[in-house]
Design a protein around this motif. Structure first.
Motif, PDB file in Angstrom:
ATOM      1  N   UNK A   1      -8.920 -11.169  -0.648  1.00 13.82           N
ATOM      2  CA  UNK A   1      -7.874 -10.338  -0.039  1.00 13.82           C
ATOM      3  C   UNK A   1      -7.461  -9.249  -1.023  1.00 13.82           C
ATOM      4  N   UNK A   2      -7.159  -8.050  -0.483  1.00 19.17           N
ATOM      5  CA  UNK A   2      -6.573  -7.022  -1.340  1.00 19.17           C
ATOM      6  C   UNK A   2      -5.712  -6.130  -0.466  1.00 19.17           C
ATOM      7  N   UNK A   3      -4.951  -5.225  -1.119  1.00 19.05           N
ATOM      8  CA  UNK A   3      -4.100  -4.356  -0.297  1.00 19.05           C
ATOM      9  C   UNK A   3      -4.414  -2.881  -0.516  1.00 19.05           C
ATOM     10  N   UNK A   4      -5.720  -2.605  -0.533  1.00 18.87           N
ATOM     11  CA  UNK A   4      -6.136  -1.216  -0.686  1.00 18.87           C
ATOM     12  C   UNK A   4      -5.629  -0.367   0.475  1.00 18.87           C
ATOM     13  N   UNK A   5      -5.502  -0.983   1.646  1.00 21.44           N
ATOM     14  CA  UNK A   5      -5.046  -0.230   2.823  1.00 21.44           C
ATOM     15  C   UNK A   5      -3.520  -0.157   2.871  1.00 21.44           C
ATOM     16  N   UNK A   6      -2.861  -0.720   1.883  1.00 19.57           N
ATOM     17  CA  UNK A   6      -1.397  -0.707   1.908  1.00 19.57           C
ATOM     18  C   UNK A   6      -0.815  -2.078   2.165  1.00 19.57           C
TER      19      UNK A   6
END
Lengths: 153, 350
Positions: free
Chosen positions: B100-105
């Motif tokens: 999981x990551x929050x590159x898209x916000x």
């Protein structure tokens, strides 16, 4: 498809009597602690996976093989497979475990083990039954859960 | 007054203690694991309810910030933050590991690692964040390389355990991996620079039942393990040509058990955390207790002694599954339990 049972002609025993109700059972001032008989009543009518008989009738579970410690919150059940090579031993143990997990308050630590000397893979079965992570994973398997529920019902 | 100048001074010996800061509820069913973000200001939790929850502090109180759902179809057994803090890996009984990551916000699952035959039990990032290890019920340990944006390549499948592999842990500074198993052993692996092949170079044998967890100290030269046999063991690496004269064959290090903490735990020890700032060891036990151990001041490096300095009875109302020291070294501890709760503790000594 019919699978032949491991033990085709198991010894069958009489069912025991119902629990005798004493006057103290109705006395609200007396704390009702869990006792061996109560645990026995929870598991005696579990069905054997192979025979139309209960674990009590096959003498897989007996009241004398149950220990309860209300202070330490411990319940220990030894069960005796009908034959030393019973392939159903883990399933039977799992059914006892699940029944007690559902019926007892969460504070209890439940240990389910094979009666010493009664099964060829005693150590391996005991280790598997004691591994709560593997038990949790097994109970997420719907086929297995269905079989266990049939045994308990 | 006849010179009793000090008579009214009270000498208070402070006992080390664990104070409960907060109890957090929100998960349904067993909470299997909690993991601090590397900066220590937020953490993630996961469990039987197939969700991941991200927690951070609002004023004085910890609260849920984000809930990650639909990443897994079955129990999420462990989550781990990458060393940079931008990625979260989750290991699930559904045989996959999600990243999981929050590159898209906002947090999203942007990669799913498949390959294990069934339940994935453990996941760990290497210190550089370039490698990821997973392990599981299929007895294997996989090493994955971060190959690019949301791309992960399998570098190695290590099949040296002969039972369920419970946990993996990386050395704090080198690409050396350790795994703990239901087969009662711990194995240590590294890559051979000559042919880029990963292999097991040490088997740590001494526990008498399942090894549930393991933790390196800050040097990486010692490893603590905990087991269903109710003991904790401390292992030390002896390199070739060591001063102690421990025989090392094949030019590979030898790991020896140099200390066994027995008689302290009454049931299975599910987790252990070794604080890299204070050197304190914390354990999570099936007897609902959290214990803290401290190495003695005069401890012999080749036969160390550890003292039990704190016993938190009824830390939870059921088995404690995980304990972990805040990585900032502020002596905060996170724990979680079968009872569905997460607790935050602060440790203090004199």
């Amino acid at each position: 498809m019919t699978k032949t049972a491991d033990n085709v002609n198991p010894d069958i025993y009489d069912k025991g009597s119902e629990r005798e109700i004493t006057s103290s059972d109705y006395d609200e001032n007396i704390e009702d602690l869990f006792d061996e008989r109560e645990i026995f009543d929870l598991i005696r009518n579990i069905n054997d996976p192979e025979h139309p008989l209960t674990l009590e009738e096959l003498r897989v579970v007996e009241e004398s093989n149950i220990k309860v410690d209300n202070i330490k919150n411990l319940v220990h059940v030894s069960f005796t497979p009908t034959i030393p090579h019973c392939s159903m031993a883990t399933l039977i143990g799992l059914s006892i475990r699940v029944q007690l997990l559902r019926a007892l308050p969460a504070r209890f630590k439940v240990e389910v083990e094979i009666t010493p000397g009664s099964h060829a893979s005693e150590y391996a079965v005991n280790k598997q039954l004691a591994d709560k992570e593997r038990v949790a994973a097994a109970l997420e398997n719907n086929n297995l859960l269905q079989i266990i529920n049939q045994c308990i019902a | 007054m006849l010179g009793h100048e000090h008579s009214d001074e009270i000498y208070v010996t402070k006992m080390p203690k664990l104070d409960l800061e907060q109890t957090l509820t929100g998960h349904k069913g067993i909470v299997w694991h909690v993991s601090w973000h590397p900066q220590g200001k937020m953490f993630a939790s996961c469990g039987e309810d197939k969700t991941i929850k991200l927690w951070s502090k609002e004023g004085q109180e910890w609260a849920i910030k984000t809930v990650l759902v639909d990443g897994h179809k079955r129990t999420i057994r462990q989550i781990e933050w990458s060393p940079c803090g931008n990625y979260l890996a989750s290991a699930s009984f559904d045989a996959t590991t999600a990243i999981w990551d929050k590159k898209s916000g906002q947090f999203e699952c942007n990669a799913t690692l498949e390959g294990h035959e069934n339940e994935v039990k453990g996941v760990a990032w290497s210190p550089s964040g370039q490698l990821l290890a997973t392990c599981g019920r299929d007895k294997s340990v996989w090493v994955w390389e971060v190959a690019g944006d949301d791309e992960y390549e399998c570098e190695a499948v290590l099949n040296v355990h002969n039972q369920d592999v419970k946990k993996v842990a990386w050395h704090p500074s080198l690409d050396i991996l350790a795994s703990a198993s239901y087969d009662n052993t711990v194995k240590i692996y590294k890559e051979d620079p000559a042919d880029n092949d990963w292999s097991c170079f040490a088997t740590l044998q001494s526990h008498e039942s399942t090894v549930w967890s393991l933790a390196f100290d800050k040097t990486g030269e010692r490893l603590a393990t905990c087991s269903d046999d109710k003991t904790v063991k401390i292992w030390k690496e002896y390199k070739p040509n060591n001063q102690e004269g421990v025989i090392v064959a094949d030019k590979e290090s030898v790991w020896k058990c140099i200390c066994t903490l027995s008689g302290f735990h009454t049931r299975c020890v599910y987790d252990i955390s070794w604080c890299h700032n204070t050197g304190l060891l914390a354990t999570a036990c099936g007897d609902d207790i959290i214990r803290i151990f401290k190495e003695s001041d005069d401890s012999d490096p080749n036969a160390p002694t550890f003292e039990l300095v704190c016993t938190k009875l009824d830390a939870h109302s059921q088995d404690v599954n995980c304990v972990t020291w805040n990585p900032t070294g502020n002596q905060e501890i996170l724990s979680c339990s079968d009872d569905g709760e997460i607790r935050i503790w602060s440790f203090s000594s004199d």
